[in-house]
Design a protein around this motif. Structure first.
Motif, PDB file in Angstrom:
ATOM      1  N   HIS A  97     -18.723 -68.914   1.220  1.00 51.91           N
ATOM      2  CA  HIS A  97     -18.329 -70.260   0.801  1.00 51.91           C
ATOM      3  C   HIS A  97     -16.812 -70.332   0.824  1.00 51.91           C
ATOM      4  CE1 HIS A  97     -18.797 -74.129  -1.123  1.00 51.91           C
ATOM      5  NE2 HIS A  97     -17.913 -73.789  -2.038  1.00 51.91           N
ATOM      6  N   GLU A  99     -14.582 -71.938  -0.945  1.00 53.71           N
ATOM      7  CA  GLU A  99     -13.798 -72.116  -2.162  1.00 53.71           C
ATOM      8  C   GLU A  99     -14.293 -71.177  -3.250  1.00 53.71           C
ATOM      9  OE1 GLU A  99     -13.797 -76.164  -3.389  1.00 53.71           O
ATOM     10  OE2 GLU A  99     -13.079 -76.925  -1.470  1.00 53.71           O
ATOM     11  N   SER A 101     -15.409 -70.158  -6.871  1.00 51.20           N
ATOM     12  CA  SER A 101     -16.187 -70.898  -7.850  1.00 51.20           C
ATOM     13  C   SER A 101     -16.428 -70.029  -9.078  1.00 51.20           C
ATOM     14  CB  SER A 101     -17.524 -71.329  -7.246  1.00 51.20           C
ATOM     15  OG  SER A 101     -18.462 -71.647  -8.240  1.00 51.20           O
TER      16      SER A 101
END
Length: 218
Positions: A97, A99, A101
Protein backbone atom coordinates in the motif's frame (compact mmCIF):
# COMPACT_ATOMS: atom_id res chain seq x y z
CA UNK A 1 15.46 -32.24 9.72
CA UNK A 2 12.91 -30.15 11.61
CA UNK A 3 9.17 -30.07 11.04
CA UNK A 4 8.00 -28.47 7.76
CA UNK A 5 7.43 -24.73 8.16
CA UNK A 6 3.89 -23.37 8.16
CA UNK A 7 3.57 -20.17 6.13
CA UNK A 8 0.65 -17.74 6.31
CA UNK A 9 0.15 -16.57 2.71
CA UNK A 10 -1.94 -13.39 2.63
CA UNK A 11 -3.06 -13.07 -0.96
CA UNK A 12 -5.86 -14.25 -3.23
CA UNK A 13 -7.93 -17.40 -2.63
CA UNK A 14 -5.89 -20.58 -3.00
CA UNK A 15 -7.63 -23.49 -4.70
CA UNK A 16 -8.43 -26.50 -2.52
CA UNK A 17 -5.98 -28.66 -4.48
CA UNK A 18 -3.03 -26.27 -4.06
CA UNK A 19 0.03 -28.36 -3.10
CA UNK A 20 0.85 -27.91 0.58
CA UNK A 21 -2.38 -26.09 1.46
CA UNK A 22 -3.21 -26.87 5.09
CA UNK A 23 -6.21 -24.54 5.43
CA UNK A 24 -7.77 -21.41 3.93
CA UNK A 25 -9.56 -18.55 5.63
CA UNK A 26 -11.41 -15.96 3.58
CA UNK A 27 -11.11 -12.46 5.01
CA UNK A 28 -13.49 -11.02 2.42
CA UNK A 29 -16.49 -12.07 0.38
CA UNK A 30 -15.10 -13.73 -2.75
CA UNK A 31 -16.35 -12.97 -6.24
CA UNK A 32 -18.58 -15.78 -7.60
CA UNK A 33 -15.98 -16.34 -10.31
CA UNK A 34 -12.93 -16.01 -8.04
CA UNK A 35 -11.57 -19.30 -9.38
CA UNK A 36 -9.41 -18.39 -12.37
CA UNK A 37 -9.46 -14.68 -11.45
CA UNK A 38 -6.33 -12.49 -11.25
CA UNK A 39 -6.39 -12.97 -7.45
CA UNK A 40 -6.54 -16.75 -7.79
CA UNK A 41 -3.70 -16.82 -10.33
CA UNK A 42 -1.51 -14.47 -8.29
CA UNK A 43 -1.94 -16.51 -5.11
CA UNK A 44 -1.21 -19.79 -6.86
CA UNK A 45 1.98 -18.39 -8.40
CA UNK A 46 3.18 -17.08 -5.04
CA UNK A 47 2.47 -20.47 -3.46
CA UNK A 48 4.39 -22.24 -6.23
CA UNK A 49 7.37 -19.89 -5.87
CA UNK A 50 7.48 -20.44 -2.11
CA UNK A 51 7.38 -24.22 -2.47
CA UNK A 52 9.95 -24.19 -5.27
CA UNK A 53 12.55 -23.54 -2.55
CA UNK A 54 10.74 -25.40 0.25
CA UNK A 55 8.72 -28.30 -1.23
CA UNK A 56 7.75 -29.58 2.23
CA UNK A 57 6.40 -26.23 3.44
CA UNK A 58 2.73 -26.03 4.40
CA UNK A 59 0.51 -23.06 3.56
CA UNK A 60 -2.21 -21.33 5.53
CA UNK A 61 -4.06 -19.17 3.03
CA UNK A 62 -5.69 -15.88 4.05
CA UNK A 63 -7.79 -14.54 1.17
CA UNK A 64 -7.85 -10.74 0.99
CA UNK A 65 -8.39 -10.27 -2.76
CA UNK A 66 -11.96 -11.18 -3.80
CA UNK A 67 -11.16 -11.47 -7.51
CA UNK A 68 -9.36 -8.31 -8.51
CA UNK A 69 -5.96 -7.53 -6.98
CA UNK A 70 -7.31 -4.81 -4.72
CA UNK A 71 -8.63 -4.80 -1.19
CA UNK A 72 -9.27 -2.61 1.86
CA UNK A 73 -6.62 -1.82 4.47
CA UNK A 74 -8.98 -3.10 7.15
CA UNK A 75 -9.07 -6.48 5.40
CA UNK A 76 -5.27 -6.62 5.25
CA UNK A 77 -5.03 -5.69 8.94
CA UNK A 78 -7.56 -8.37 9.88
CA UNK A 79 -5.61 -11.00 7.94
CA UNK A 80 -2.39 -9.96 9.67
CA UNK A 81 -4.02 -10.22 13.09
CA UNK A 82 -5.33 -13.70 12.27
CA UNK A 83 -1.88 -14.69 11.02
CA UNK A 84 -0.36 -13.39 14.25
CA UNK A 85 -2.66 -15.68 16.22
CA UNK A 86 -1.97 -18.69 13.98
CA UNK A 87 0.77 -21.30 14.29
CA UNK A 88 2.52 -20.04 11.16
CA UNK A 89 6.22 -19.27 11.56
CA UNK A 90 6.39 -16.96 8.54
CA UNK A 91 3.81 -14.48 7.22
CA UNK A 92 4.04 -13.58 3.54
CA UNK A 93 2.68 -10.46 1.79
CA UNK A 94 3.35 -10.01 -1.94
CA UNK A 95 1.57 -6.65 -2.15
CA UNK A 96 1.98 -3.10 -0.90
CA UNK A 97 0.00 0.00 0.00
CA UNK A 98 1.35 3.41 -0.92
CA UNK A 99 0.68 5.16 2.39
CA UNK A 100 1.65 4.37 5.96
CA UNK A 101 -1.36 3.51 8.10
CA UNK A 102 -1.60 3.23 11.91
CA UNK A 103 -4.07 0.36 11.48
CA UNK A 104 -1.63 -1.54 9.28
CA UNK A 105 1.33 -0.70 11.52
CA UNK A 106 -0.50 -2.07 14.57
CA UNK A 107 -1.33 -5.31 12.75
CA UNK A 108 2.29 -5.69 11.62
CA UNK A 109 3.44 -5.10 15.19
CA UNK A 110 1.10 -7.89 16.35
CA UNK A 111 2.72 -10.33 13.91
CA UNK A 112 6.22 -9.41 15.04
CA UNK A 113 5.26 -9.48 18.74
CA UNK A 114 4.02 -13.05 18.20
CA UNK A 115 7.58 -14.00 17.21
CA UNK A 116 6.87 -14.52 13.53
CA UNK A 117 8.85 -13.42 10.48
CA UNK A 118 6.98 -11.09 8.14
CA UNK A 119 8.15 -10.95 4.52
CA UNK A 120 6.77 -8.30 2.15
CA UNK A 121 7.52 -7.21 -1.39
CA UNK A 122 9.05 -3.79 -2.09
CA UNK A 123 9.32 -2.15 -5.53
CA UNK A 124 12.78 -1.43 -6.87
CA UNK A 125 11.76 2.11 -7.79
CA UNK A 126 9.49 4.73 -6.34
CA UNK A 127 8.28 5.55 -2.85
CA UNK A 128 8.17 2.96 -0.04
CA UNK A 129 5.13 0.71 0.25
CA UNK A 130 3.61 -0.99 3.26
CA UNK A 131 3.86 -3.42 5.00
CA UNK A 132 7.39 -3.65 3.51
CA UNK A 133 8.17 -0.18 4.86
CA UNK A 134 7.22 -1.03 8.44
CA UNK A 135 9.99 -1.54 10.98
CA UNK A 136 10.96 -5.16 11.50
CA UNK A 137 9.55 -6.42 8.20
CA UNK A 138 11.84 -8.39 5.87
CA UNK A 139 11.44 -6.26 2.74
CA UNK A 140 12.40 -7.89 -0.58
CA UNK A 141 12.76 -6.59 -4.11
CA UNK A 142 13.72 -8.31 -7.34
CA UNK A 143 17.43 -8.77 -7.99
CA UNK A 144 18.28 -9.97 -11.51
CA UNK A 145 21.57 -11.43 -10.28
CA UNK A 146 19.70 -14.06 -8.26
CA UNK A 147 18.64 -17.47 -9.51
CA UNK A 148 15.57 -19.01 -7.80
CA UNK A 149 17.70 -20.51 -5.01
CA UNK A 150 19.71 -17.36 -4.32
CA UNK A 151 19.21 -14.14 -2.37
CA UNK A 152 21.10 -10.90 -1.84
CA UNK A 153 21.71 -8.52 1.06
CA UNK A 154 20.94 -5.07 -0.33
CA UNK A 155 20.36 -2.81 2.71
CA UNK A 156 18.66 -0.22 0.51
CA UNK A 157 16.19 2.37 1.83
CA UNK A 158 13.28 0.51 0.25
CA UNK A 159 14.42 -3.09 0.54
CA UNK A 160 16.77 -4.97 2.82
CA UNK A 161 16.96 -8.10 0.66
CA UNK A 162 16.78 -9.14 -2.97
CA UNK A 163 15.81 -12.42 -4.62
CA UNK A 164 15.01 -13.93 -8.00
CA UNK A 165 12.39 -11.78 -9.80
CA UNK A 166 11.45 -14.51 -12.29
CA UNK A 167 12.36 -15.03 -15.91
CA UNK A 168 11.42 -12.65 -18.73
CA UNK A 169 8.12 -13.65 -20.27
CA UNK A 170 6.74 -15.39 -17.18
CA UNK A 171 3.18 -14.38 -16.16
CA UNK A 172 4.29 -12.82 -12.86
CA UNK A 173 7.71 -11.37 -12.13
CA UNK A 174 9.28 -8.63 -10.08
CA UNK A 175 9.10 -7.89 -6.36
CA UNK A 176 6.07 -10.10 -5.68
CA UNK A 177 7.78 -13.21 -7.01
CA UNK A 178 11.12 -12.25 -5.45
CA UNK A 179 9.51 -12.00 -2.02
CA UNK A 180 7.89 -15.41 -2.50
CA UNK A 181 11.23 -16.95 -3.47
CA UNK A 182 12.80 -15.40 -0.36
CA UNK A 183 10.03 -16.74 1.88
CA UNK A 184 10.67 -20.20 0.45
CA UNK A 185 14.36 -19.89 1.28
CA UNK A 186 13.48 -18.89 4.85
CA UNK A 187 11.12 -21.85 5.12
CA UNK A 188 13.82 -24.21 3.89
CA UNK A 189 16.29 -22.74 6.38
CA UNK A 190 13.77 -23.33 9.19
CA UNK A 191 13.84 -27.03 8.31
CA UNK A 192 17.62 -27.25 7.94
CA UNK A 193 20.37 -25.17 9.57
CA UNK A 194 18.18 -22.32 10.82
CA UNK A 195 17.46 -18.82 9.57
CA UNK A 196 20.37 -17.15 11.37
CA UNK A 197 22.81 -19.38 9.51
CA UNK A 198 21.09 -18.66 6.19
CA UNK A 199 21.25 -14.89 6.66
CA UNK A 200 25.02 -15.07 7.06
CA UNK A 201 25.53 -16.37 3.52
CA UNK A 202 23.99 -14.11 0.84
CA UNK A 203 24.82 -14.91 -2.77
CA UNK A 204 25.39 -11.20 -3.41
CA UNK A 205 25.98 -8.15 -1.24
CA UNK A 206 25.28 -4.57 -2.18
CA UNK A 207 23.17 -2.83 -4.75
CA UNK A 208 22.60 -4.42 -8.14
CA UNK A 209 23.92 -2.39 -11.04
CA UNK A 210 23.77 -3.03 -14.76
CA UNK A 211 27.15 -3.13 -16.48
CA UNK A 212 28.30 -4.10 -20.00
CA UNK A 213 28.04 -7.80 -19.10
CA UNK A 214 24.69 -7.57 -17.33
CA UNK A 215 23.76 -7.26 -13.65
CA UNK A 216 26.72 -6.84 -11.30
CA UNK A 217 27.33 -6.10 -7.64
CA UNK A 218 27.99 -2.46 -6.86
Amino acid sequence: MRQPALIALIDGPLAADTPGLAARRDMCALHPRAAGSPADRHASRMAAAIRANAPEAQLLGFSIFPGRLSTALATVAEALRHAAASEAAIVHCSFGHGEASPVLAEAVAAVLAAGKLLVASAPARGAPVYPAGCAGVLSVQGDARCAPGQWSRLDLPGARYGACPGSPGTPVRGASLAAAHFTGLLARACMEDGIEAMLQTPSFTGRERIGPGGPQAA
